[in-house]
Design a protein around this motif. Structure first.
Motif, PDB file in Angstrom:
ATOM      1  N   ASP A  34       0.857  -1.182   0.000  1.00 42.95           N
ATOM      2  CA  ASP A  34       0.000   0.000   0.000  1.00 42.95           C
ATOM      3  C   ASP A  34       0.891   1.229   0.000  1.00 42.95           C
ATOM      4  O   ASP A  34       2.014   1.192   0.530  1.00 42.95           O
ATOM      5  CB  ASP A  34      -0.887   0.055   1.253  1.00 42.95           C
ATOM      6  CG  ASP A  34      -2.219  -0.652   1.056  1.00 42.95           C
ATOM      7  OD1 ASP A  34      -2.827  -0.439   0.001  1.00 42.95           O
ATOM      8  OD2 ASP A  34      -2.624  -1.398   1.949  1.00 42.95           O
ATOM      9  N   GLY A  52      -3.301   5.500  -1.813  1.00 45.59           N
ATOM     10  CA  GLY A  52      -3.070   5.205  -3.220  1.00 45.59           C
ATOM     11  C   GLY A  52      -2.665   6.419  -4.042  1.00 45.59           C
ATOM     12  O   GLY A  52      -2.517   6.320  -5.258  1.00 45.59           O
ATOM     13  N   GLU A  87      -4.407   9.015  -4.699  1.00 49.89           N
ATOM     14  CA  GLU A  87      -5.504   9.530  -5.512  1.00 49.89           C
ATOM     15  C   GLU A  87      -6.296  10.554  -4.722  1.00 49.89           C
ATOM     16  O   GLU A  87      -6.836  10.246  -3.669  1.00 49.89           O
ATOM     17  CB  GLU A  87      -6.434   8.392  -5.937  1.00 49.89           C
ATOM     18  CG  GLU A  87      -5.794   7.423  -6.891  1.00 49.89           C
ATOM     19  CD  GLU A  87      -6.792   6.365  -7.348  1.00 49.89           C
ATOM     20  OE1 GLU A  87      -7.945   6.708  -7.582  1.00 49.89           O
ATOM     21  OE2 GLU A  87      -6.390   5.211  -7.446  1.00 49.89           O
ATOM     22  N   THR A 119      -0.583  12.548 -10.858  1.00 45.44           N
ATOM     23  CA  THR A 119      -1.056  11.175 -10.747  1.00 45.44           C
ATOM     24  C   THR A 119       0.050  10.326 -10.144  1.00 45.44           C
ATOM     25  O   THR A 119       1.197  10.376 -10.606  1.00 45.44           O
ATOM     26  CB  THR A 119      -1.416  10.612 -12.130  1.00 45.44           C
ATOM     27  OG1 THR A 119      -2.405  11.455 -12.712  1.00 45.44           O
ATOM     28  CG2 THR A 119      -1.966   9.210 -12.019  1.00 45.44           C
ATOM     29  N   PHE A 120      -0.300   9.569  -9.117  1.00 49.36           N
ATOM     30  CA  PHE A 120       0.678   8.684  -8.501  1.00 49.36           C
ATOM     31  C   PHE A 120       0.336   7.236  -8.859  1.00 49.36           C
ATOM     32  O   PHE A 120      -0.787   6.792  -8.662  1.00 49.36           O
ATOM     33  CB  PHE A 120       0.697   8.863  -6.984  1.00 49.36           C
ATOM     34  CG  PHE A 120       1.270  10.186  -6.567  1.00 49.36           C
ATOM     35  CD1 PHE A 120       2.610  10.316  -6.267  1.00 49.36           C
ATOM     36  CD2 PHE A 120       0.468  11.317  -6.521  1.00 49.36           C
ATOM     37  CE1 PHE A 120       3.148  11.542  -5.920  1.00 49.36           C
ATOM     38  CE2 PHE A 120       0.997  12.554  -6.171  1.00 49.36           C
ATOM     39  CZ  PHE A 120       2.329  12.663  -5.867  1.00 49.36           C
ATOM     40  N   ASP A 121       1.300   6.535  -9.396  1.00 49.12           N
ATOM     41  CA  ASP A 121       1.144   5.128  -9.725  1.00 49.12           C
ATOM     42  C   ASP A 121       2.079   4.319  -8.844  1.00 49.12           C
ATOM     43  O   ASP A 121       3.120   4.820  -8.398  1.00 49.12           O
ATOM     44  CB  ASP A 121       1.500   4.860 -11.187  1.00 49.12           C
ATOM     45  CG  ASP A 121       0.357   5.237 -12.112  1.00 49.12           C
ATOM     46  OD1 ASP A 121      -0.768   5.408 -11.613  1.00 49.12           O
ATOM     47  OD2 ASP A 121       0.600   5.368 -13.319  1.00 49.12           O
ATOM     48  N   TYR A 122       1.734   3.083  -8.638  1.00 48.20           N
ATOM     49  CA  TYR A 122       2.620   2.226  -7.869  1.00 48.20           C
ATOM     50  C   TYR A 122       2.398   0.793  -8.304  1.00 48.20           C
ATOM     51  O   TYR A 122       1.281   0.393  -8.625  1.00 48.20           O
ATOM     52  CB  TYR A 122       2.413   2.393  -6.371  1.00 48.20           C
ATOM     53  CG  TYR A 122       0.993   2.199  -5.894  1.00 48.20           C
ATOM     54  CD1 TYR A 122       0.000   3.111  -6.210  1.00 48.20           C
ATOM     55  CD2 TYR A 122       0.649   1.109  -5.102  1.00 48.20           C
ATOM     56  CE1 TYR A 122      -1.301   2.935  -5.771  1.00 48.20           C
ATOM     57  CE2 TYR A 122      -0.645   0.930  -4.652  1.00 48.20           C
ATOM     58  CZ  TYR A 122      -1.619   1.848  -4.994  1.00 48.20           C
ATOM     59  OH  TYR A 122      -2.907   1.668  -4.564  1.00 48.20           O
TER      60      TYR A 122
END
Lengths: 140, 120
Positions: free
Chosen positions: B48, B62, B64, B86-89
Motif C-alpha cells: 500500500d 493510493g 488519488e 497522478t501517482f502510480d505504484y
C-alpha cells in the motif's frame, strides 16, 4: 511442574488475517467502438469476503505515449490500479483499458475495466490475458 | 533463562515487512518520475502507499485525490485545478515502484512525501 494445557494470547490491537487468496486469468477481447467500452469479469469466491485487495498483471503501461507506442512497465509488474495495453487494428498503439474498479457482492467479486475511445470506428482487439490475485482479509 | 519465544499459528496474519517514508521530486510538465523501493522477498508482495498529494500534510490512500472536475470554466479559458499529479505504484518480485506523473500543471514542482508498506 505443571503442563500447559491451554494458552491464549490477547491483544488490544486488531490484526488483519488473510482468509484466502485467489488467482486466475481472464482475457480482454472483442471489439471497441466510439464512447465508453467496458469489460466486467465475474469471479466467484468460496466464501463472502470482509475486505479484498485485487492485484492484476498484464501488458501494463504508465500511460506515456511516445514514438507511436505506449511505455510498458517492467515485466512481471503487478498493480492495484493501472492501465493495460490491448493491441487492436486501429493503428494507434493499442486500446488502453483502465483497471481500478472492484465491487464485492456476497461471494462474488466483479472486476471492471473501462476504455474511452474518442473516434467512431469499430476496432477488433487482440485477445490479451490479464492475471489477477484477490486477497480476502478479515479483522481478527 | 528464556531468551527467545516464537509463536506459530495456522492463521495467516498480514505481517508488516517494510514501511518507511520516501520523497519524490515532482517532474516537469508531461513527465514521469519514479522511485524504486527494493525488497528482497523474491515474490509479488501485498503493498500500500499513501501520498501527501498537495504537500499540505494530508495523505491520500493510493495517491488519488479527487479534484473538482465539475468546474467547466476550464473549457472556456478558466484555470485548471491547482494540482493534477497522478501517482502510480506497482510491484515486481524485487522492487516496489512509486511514480508521479505531472499531467497538466506546469506550475507543479517541489517534492512529495510517500509512505509505503510492504506486507509479507
Amino acid at each position: 511442574m505443571t503442563n500447559i494445557s491451554n494458552f491464549i494470547l490477547n491483544s488490544d490491537t486488531d490484526s488483519f488475517k488473510i482468509n484466502n487468496e485467489y488467482s486466475g486469468t481472464v482475457a480482454i477481447s472483442g471489439t471497441v467502438e466510439g464512447g465508453i467500452n467496458t469489460r466486467t469479469f465475474t469471479i466467484p469466491l468460496t466464501t463472502s469476503p470482509d475486505l479484498v485487495d485485487v492485484y492484476v498483471n498484464s501488458t501494463l503501461t504508465d500511460g506515456i505515449f511516445s514514438g507511436g507506442s505506449w511505455n510498458t512497465l517492467p515485466s512481471g509488474s503487478w498493480v492495484k490500479k493501472g492501465m493495460i495495453i490491448v493491441p487492436d487494428d486501429a493503428g494507434f498503439g493499442g486500446t488502453i483499458f483502465i483497471f481500478g474498479s472492484v465491487v464485492i457482492s456476497d461471494d462474488i467479486v466483479y472486476i471492471t475495466l473501462n476504455s474511452v475511445q474518442q473516434y467512431t470506428g469499430t476496432y477488433s482487439l487482440t485477445s490479451t490475458n490479464m492475471s489477477y490475485k484477490i486477497i480476502d482479509y478479515s479483522i481478527y | 533463562m528464556l531468551k527467545n519465544f516464537e509463536l506459530s499459528t495456522d492463521a495467516n496474519y498480514l505481517k508488516r515487512y517494510l514501511n518507511d517514508t520516501s520523497t519524490i521530486i515532482v517532474p516537469s510538465f508531461g513527465n514521469i518520475a519514479s522511485v524504486p523501493i527494493p525488497h528482497t522477498l523474491g515474490y509479488i508482495p501485498n503493498f500500500d502507499i499513501f501520498v501527501d498529494v498537495s504537500d499540505d500534510g494530508v495523505y491520500w490512500s493510493g495517491g488519488e485525490k479527487v479534484e473538482d472536475t465539475t468546474d467547466l470554466s476550464v473549457l472556456t479559458g478558466g484555470s485548471a485545478p491547482n494540482e493534477f499529479l497522478t501517482f502510480d505504484y506497482y510491484a515486481t518480485s524485487t522492487n516496489l515502484y512509486i511514480s508521479v506523473i505531472n499531467n497538466t500543471d506546469p506550475s507543479s514542482s517541489g517534492t512529495r512525501s510517500v509512505d509505503y508498506v510492504v506486507y509479507l
